[in-house]
Write a protein that holds these residues in place. Structure first.
Motif, mmCIF file in Angstrom:
data_model
loop_
_atom_site.group_PDB
_atom_site.id
_atom_site.type_symbol
_atom_site.label_atom_id
_atom_site.label_comp_id
_atom_site.label_asym_id
_atom_site.label_seq_id
_atom_site.Cartn_x
_atom_site.Cartn_y
_atom_site.Cartn_z
ATOM 1 N N ASP A 1 1.011 -1.133 0.084
ATOM 2 C CA ASP A 1 0.090 -0.023 -0.009
ATOM 3 C C ASP A 1 0.834 1.394 0.115
ATOM 4 O OD1 ASP A 1 1.074 0.274 2.704
ATOM 5 O OD2 ASP A 1 -1.087 -0.460 3.618
ATOM 6 N N ARG A 2 0.206 2.342 0.037
ATOM 7 C CA ARG A 2 1.095 3.535 -0.300
ATOM 8 C C ARG A 2 2.105 3.834 1.046
ATOM 9 N NH1 ARG A 2 0.778 8.658 -2.911
ATOM 10 N NH2 ARG A 2 1.833 10.441 -1.853
ATOM 11 N N SER A 3 1.463 3.561 2.153
ATOM 12 C CA SER A 3 2.563 3.986 3.242
ATOM 13 C C SER A 3 3.773 2.768 3.236
ATOM 14 C CB SER A 3 1.669 3.929 4.535
ATOM 15 O OG SER A 3 1.061 2.359 4.747
ATOM 16 N N GLU B 1 6.081 4.274 0.742
ATOM 17 C CA GLU B 1 6.816 5.605 1.212
ATOM 18 C C GLU B 1 7.724 5.046 2.102
ATOM 19 O OE1 GLU B 1 3.532 7.861 2.828
ATOM 20 O OE2 GLU B 1 3.318 9.057 0.687
ATOM 21 N N ARG B 2 7.485 4.132 3.175
ATOM 22 C CA ARG B 2 8.546 3.761 3.940
ATOM 23 C C ARG B 2 9.660 3.009 3.370
ATOM 24 N NH1 ARG B 2 3.949 2.053 6.977
ATOM 25 N NH2 ARG B 2 4.311 -0.166 6.285
ATOM 26 N N LEU B 3 9.614 2.231 2.625
ATOM 27 C CA LEU B 3 10.379 1.494 1.556
ATOM 28 C C LEU B 3 11.378 2.392 1.010
ATOM 29 C CD1 LEU B 3 11.942 -1.079 0.813
ATOM 30 C CD2 LEU B 3 10.161 -1.194 -1.239
ATOM 31 N N LEU C 1 6.230 7.929 -6.538
ATOM 32 C CA LEU C 1 5.731 7.147 -5.581
ATOM 33 C C LEU C 1 4.661 6.406 -6.216
ATOM 34 C CD1 LEU C 1 5.349 9.522 -2.558
ATOM 35 C CD2 LEU C 1 6.864 7.608 -2.417
ATOM 36 N N LYS C 2 3.871 6.880 -6.850
ATOM 37 C CA LYS C 2 2.691 6.088 -7.677
ATOM 38 C C LYS C 2 3.325 4.931 -8.694
ATOM 39 C CE LYS C 2 -0.954 9.713 -7.346
ATOM 40 N NZ LYS C 2 -1.773 10.645 -7.991
ATOM 41 N N ARG D 1 2.465 1.169 -7.943
ATOM 42 C CA ARG D 1 2.018 0.330 -9.139
ATOM 43 C C ARG D 1 2.752 -1.057 -9.382
ATOM 44 N NH1 ARG D 1 0.867 3.046 -14.721
ATOM 45 N NH2 ARG D 1 -0.002 4.727 -13.111
ATOM 46 N N LEU D 2 4.298 -0.892 -9.430
ATOM 47 C CA LEU D 2 5.170 -1.952 -9.467
ATOM 48 C C LEU D 2 5.036 -3.080 -8.275
ATOM 49 C CD1 LEU D 2 8.358 -0.276 -11.116
ATOM 50 C CD2 LEU D 2 6.674 -1.669 -12.357
#
Length: 291
Positions: A173-175, A178-180, A193-194, A198-199
């Motif tokens: 998920d997005r969070s 973002e952390r990665l 980010l998007k 997606r990948l």
């Protein structure tokens, strides 16, 4: 059954889509982007990425070069390959096969992280003969410590397990993404980010990434560096939390024609954070070598 990225839907708004083509070579169906005119520059992304990693670098080079950037085997929109072709020598041979099919002979090449190791192997094996190689935070040495002992066996254990691939994809998920990315030391824009989300949410891409991690063996890359005869420009980012900047010094001590270039204040994905400087380095690396 593993679900792979679909070009009609997942690729509908892919960066530099007009430059994309699909090519059969070395037993793979490749997604590759080609743009510009002039001497050929080959760009190879790192583990877990795709052509999108060079999305803002390619147009900046295209005014003076023919720029070619593929999705590596098992990544992005390039179909999953055999276990052997996800290894370092296998990937080098596969990219060489793609270049032959495209009838392109790169005069220079740039690789990010693992992509840089692939380029060095290609050059040492004389699979291509570039005038120079630019490495952005090159992954030339095995990961040390607990991480190296844990993640490689983990990748080997789950690389072929569809259930685990699905689990990894569902966790993206997005969070989590973002952390990665934050853990690499880089700060990407919303588009970046998007695209990574997606990948990472796709089972096929996760399968290719885990397969590459499982097949990767860098223990003999130092010998490749010693045998490299072309100039190697080692670009290191001061805030890289994935590849220690000090590794550039280690590589420079091994490669006979190595030079170091510093990108201050950036992380592992420095070429995405500052594509203008990255493109300028590829175009004229000598101008950025520290004095």
């Amino acid at each position: 059954m593993v679900a792979y990225l679909d070009w009609a839907t997942d690729g509908a708004d892919w960066p530099n889509r007009d430059a994309s083509r699909f090519v059969d070579a070395a037993g793979l169906r490749w997604h590759v982007q080609v743009m510009g005119q002039g001497p050929v520059v080959l760009l190879l992304h790192g583990t877990g990425a795709s052509t999108h990693s060079w999305r803002d670098v390619m147009p900046k080079l295209a005014s003076a070069f023919t720029v070619v950037a593929p999705d590596l085997p098992g990544h992005g929109f390039t179909t999953r390959s055999t276990k052997a072709s996800l290894s370092l020598p296998g990937m080098a041979a596969a990219v060489s096969g793609l270049l032959r099919e495209l009838k392109l002979s790169p005069e220079r090449a740039a690789g990010h992280s693992a992509g840089a190791a692939v380029l060095v192997r290609m050059a040492v094996e004389r699979l291509f003969t570039p005038d120079l190689i630019v490495s952005f935070n090159g992954a030339f040495f095995p990961v040390s410590g607990v991480a190296g002992q844990f993640f490689s066996p983990l990748a080997k254990a789950v690389a072929g397990a569809t259930v685990m691939q699905k689990l990894f994809a569902r966790m993206a998920d997005r969070s989590a993404v973002e952390r990665l990315l934050k853990d690499t030391g880089s700060r990407l824009d919303e588009t970046g980010l998007k695209l990574y989300q997606r990948l990472f949410a796709n089972e096929g891409h996760i399968a290719g990434t885990l397969g590459m991690m499982a097949a990767w063996d860098l223990h003999w890359v130092p010998q490749d560096l010693k045998n490299l005869t072309v100039p190697l420009y080692l670009v290191r980012a001061s805030k890289d939390r994935t590849i220690a900047p000090a590794n550039a010094e280690r590589a420079a001590q091994l490669a006979p024609k190595a030079m170091i270039i510093d990108m201050e204040g950036l992380g592992h994905l420095a070429h995405e954070e500052d594509p203008a400087t990255a493109a300028a380095i590829i175009a004229d690396p000598q101008a950025f070598v520290r004095r």
